[in-house]
Enzyme design. Structure first.
Site, PDB file in Angstrom:
ATOM      1  N   LYS A   1       0.874  -1.159   0.000  1.00  0.00           N
ATOM      2  CA  LYS A   1       0.000   0.000   0.000  1.00  0.00           C
ATOM      3  C   LYS A   1       0.915   1.213   0.000  1.00  0.00           C
ATOM      4  O   LYS A   1       1.810   1.309   0.846  1.00  0.00           O
ATOM      5  CB  LYS A   1      -0.832  -0.017   1.294  1.00  0.00           C
TER       6      LYS A   1
ATOM      7  N   SER B   1      -1.001  -0.988  -4.442  1.00  0.00           N
ATOM      8  CA  SER B   1      -2.147  -0.104  -4.615  1.00  0.00           C
ATOM      9  C   SER B   1      -1.953   1.159  -3.795  1.00  0.00           C
ATOM     10  O   SER B   1      -1.405   1.116  -2.698  1.00  0.00           O
ATOM     11  CB  SER B   1      -3.445  -0.806  -4.210  1.00  0.00           C
TER      12      SER B   1
END
Lengths: 371, 371, 371, 371
Positions: free
Chosen positions: A164, A234
């Site tokens: 992330k 992401s």
């Protein structure tokens, strides 16, 4: 000496704030709040900029665990890595996968490696570092840390690295400017792609998938021939550093879970999925057996519309569709392909795969109970 | 005695009005305008009410063939059955499949059945007949006609029955009212479903897939346990009768094409697709071979979001998505599953499968060159 | 000496290929095929890359006029300027506005200027010229030509300059590269914006809206403080030069039509629309009178989501919506504002307004019968 | 004797979970948590079945207020009526309007009515009662209660009645069946419309807008000539009874707020909005003055795509768009019309207006500081 075991369980959700199955598991003692190290979820939003289902699920989980752990939601988020991926297009089914770490009661069996999971962090990045060498190198460093922490000696034993990573906001761009520095892009949406790209290259560097000297600033989001076969990244607005969830097999871990992976060359590369399954001793050539279906905990994959505009030499229309974003098309396609092989639509397919597998393709990993 | 042979060729399209590949084939003599009996196309619209790509392609083809045949576009449409299905979500690739009929030069080989195609029509329907017994029975009659015309004696040799059927418009509803008759629904969009449903049941009746006495008005769009395993129906505003394109294998046909089919139980039923392929001697368990890939002309299938809200016991979100219509989700999923098996995204998957296969599933047929 | 008069009529359409109202007008002699110089249409597609309703309408019109003029469709397109704008979001109603030029029977009345329309062309552009100085300067030159042709001496009398301009395709980009030249962007979609932007600046230069020395390459799609208040530009794949439809009032034109315009500062700038209407003697402060409503032929406007993310200091969500493209939001909003003022939803609002009015705003023009 | 005053404040939101402006107001003492009786919000989801932004905002507010009031989130939801409406299409800006009730320090001025707000509830409905007479009658009863509670004697003084009503779920339908009873529809989505419709007719009955004997079961969602000019209803899955927020002007209330309303005949009925504004002494014919703009707290309206398919005799495409739901189109249009009149895009326009104003139109209400 104590050694750990990792348990991974997947829970269906009837809505982004439905944590009832997890509550039941906590109540039944099947899940121990203190042991939870990470949660990866597929939520039913559009997976785009205005997908608030990710935040809704994270908040719901943070409050639930906060209650059980007598912590604030913020404290929970410091302790547990939440990675929510929006978009359950096609047959995909919303769910959360919960990773727990506990002390193993039995010693690892000689020669049998078992799933190991580690969470690691980079330092906070300056806005001007996003999508650039600093993010690549810091990510590589953190991946190496995570390998050590996971008790994994051989890079070949790393099978999925979920990251992330931050993105640029107008505020952060302004901060860089005030320091006299430029940023890689002034478009917020595009910065997500750069951050995902640099993070994936960081994984590739750490694991030696690409020669370190070829991983430089200028190939980020440009030269997609350089990629990692295990990175899944992401971007999220809520953080300023990279959070790394590394998964692999370790000789120093107990439990009965194993992980494998393969690289899908394109969105319909069923052969790669079959290979990843074969690596955990599951043969799906004639369909999956009920016994093997039981053994699978989850399948994780990345998907994207092939940037050439073609799949297997045939024109696709995902990139020219003004009504449906290409990531939604791609998730629907790859999710269905994988579901058709494992006989279960509750799989994790996430969109946006810059330097994560080849252009148009992406990594696919399987966590299963050992046979 | 002369006997026919049927040729089927698939042409890629770069836009709904791109007929250049067909023009090239006509120019090269690979395709003879006079021989064309039907065209089935996948166009890149949304497949919904406001999908004008279907009409754009039909018009482009009618003008092209009109030029070649010295006919008006209207005359072409009387002679050639055009069936356009909108929606190439996910990996699917826009294309047209052209069916031609010519005299075979060689006699059929004993015991070897070959692809036969027939086009038949019902009488025009009154608006009050749509979705009701009259449409079922007239369709059944026309399917029987088509079987005879195709030289098919055994119902088991029918493998795909594509039907284009009318829908109710406000004008037509008014006409019925003026006659003092009610219609099955006053909602235009819903009438498409009723017309597709009754047409599919007509096929089931003709082929004995459901006992004739169980096929009555009241099960139309209600009891989805009664269905045809070979019907593929779609409603269009431009006609008042049903147009039937029946495909099967006949002992009295030449050429080298064969057709097979199976019924997908749900959107991820890869086993059914593998079965249909196996029936034309193509084994894809380890991926398709280049030789077998060459043999496949096209795969035709119907898809729909399972009306129970679940696939294999897992919740799907296709029916609750206000942004993307469920047919688009379903086509993306089924198109990818089939493409992953045949290694080619240029396949024909159409949405809206009432009584065409079981709820959530649908027929899948393969046309291939014989081995 | 003969002088011209311009007639402008608006025709509703029930579908992109519905030219029946125009056929009726041709049949009734209200419209003369030979006199038609331009058609501007609003079609009901998504207005994006995969909006094929524009082409479908253009093709339908070209065939219709070809039949009437005994020409091929290609010859019609050389003679008549077709500008189709996709997207009738909200209340907007699909329609075509047909511009005709005929010899006036009466001499112009002294001191009374009337609508004059001219169509002009630039030379073909090389791909490497798109979005750059050459496109700006050539457009400026063509606008000056069009002014002369329209019999307009004063730049203040120009009220709307509709331009259709080329975009970059992969083929064209390749051609430039083969010549050793780079292009302004390698992204096809983005090239549309650059081409629109350079074309709008060409108008601004020709009309002296921006000092000529400030209009340089480097402000294209960058500095939106420089803009034209009358340009309305849209990019299309089918051409390599700019087509200019210039509208203004001329002392040397007959007929009874006049045109006015104003510049909307943002999407809800009703005051600007009221001003444009006031300039043709229509007062809508208490709603429009039936007499004045009759006088209006059409209203033309450009719309875009304010790039700052705000309208009147309030956050809007048009640019962060992954489900609906911002141009669709913007057209819905501006179309409704204008419709609410003129009491008619059959208005022309087109999206994508780079350098056409200020950021977030755009030009609005009214063609009306003189009072 | 103490009498109440009602304060209404509108807070912008940067995301569905952004309650920071409300927190600031609470911290600054501008807002008192104990006084809050209702919150009406516009959130930036799609306004459809899978719009989770409504729940995300409600949950965020419940937690915030729970913290301030030392209550659980559930207790807060029992005490404060939350009504969230999804969809800020076009220019609309996400926000919350908070209604507070406190003791007035001054006595009401003779002859000057001021805003009064009351929250009332029906009993829980059985699933088989939804969309039927029982829901109509119980709603009418609760509206009468709310009028009394608000100190409003004259029905003409009621200007907006916001209702949140239940819908049918598969579980509830099953419960009805187990009792041997049928429900009005077995489609969950359609039940929302029936529940909204019956609730609106309940308001019409209570306020005498429609003769009581004409309000029967069989006109629900059928005869749209019968409607309320002040009802605004929306269905939510989380409740089994109707929650009524009634707003009007009372002679027994203090404060300086007043409310007015008018009925929009269609989506572009600017005259109705001007009338509602005129009723609170705001003239917008030449645009709104800064002083008057300051006086407006918020404007509330309902919007829907005209079910005839036409607005002012012109075809619209809202109901045939398979990509964007008609409620999204309608909100974009009506939101922009109202914003253009009050010069502020932070207005509340909600979709789905069965029996709330005439077909295609809806109520519009203005809360303003008295002049």
């Amino acid at each position: 000496m104590a050694h750990p075991r990792f348990d991974v369980r997947t829970f269906s959700m009837s809505a982004p704030d439905d944590t009832s199955r997890i509550e039941e598991a906590l109540d039944a003692g099947q899940l121990v709040a203190e042991d939870i190290v990470a949660v990866m979820g597929k939520t039913e939003g559009n997976g785009g900029v205005n997908d608030f289902t990710r935040g809704f699920t994270s908040m719901s989980l943070a409050w639930l665990l906060g209650e059980r752990l007598s912590m604030t939601a913020e404290e929970v988020e410091d302790q547990v890595a939440f990675v929510m991926s929006g978009g359950t297009e096609g047959v995909m089914s919303p769910h959360c996968t919960v990773f727990s770490r506990a002390d193993a009661t039995d010693a690892p069996v000689d020669g049998e490696k078992r799933l190991s999971v580690a969470v690691a962090f980079t330092r906070d990045f300056l806005p001007e570092e996003i999508g650039r060498q600093a993010q690549i190198d810091e990510t590589a460093r953190a991946v190496n840390d995570a390998m050590k922490q996971a008790g994994i000696d051989d890079r070949e034993d790393v099978h999925f690295v979920q990251i992330k990573c931050p993105l640029l906001t107008n505020d952060r761009i302004e901060q860089a400017r005030n320091r006299g520095n430029d940023v890689i892009t002034t478009e917020t949406y595009k910065s997500m792609g750069y951050s995902r790209a640099a993070s994936a290259l960081g994984v590739a560097k750490a694991l030696g998938e690409v020669p370190a000297d070829e991983i430089t600033d200028d190939i980020v989001a440009v030269d997609y021939d350089h990629f990692s076969g295990v990175a899944s990244t992401s971007a999220g607005v809520e953080l300023e550093k990279n959070v790394i969830i590394l998964m692999g097999n370790s000789a120093r871990t107990g439990g009965d879970l194993v992980i494998s992976h393969a690289v899908m060359d394109d969105a319909i590369d069923a052969a790669a999925v079959r290979q990843a399954l074969a690596d955990v001793d599951i043969d799906v050539r004639d369909g999956i057996s009920p016994q093997d279906a039981e053994r699978i905990v989850n399948v994780f994959a990345k998907a994207e519309a092939d940037p050439t505009g073609q799949v297997r030499g045939r024109r696709h229309t995902m990139l020219t569709d003004t009504d449906i974003s290409s990531t939604r098309h791609a998730r629907a396609a790859v999710g269905a392909v994988i579901a058709s092989l494992v006989g279960d639509p509750m799989v994790y397919v996430s969109g946006g795969a810059e330097h994560q597998g080849p252009a148009g393709g992406g990594p696919v990993a399987v966590i299963a109970h050992s046979s």
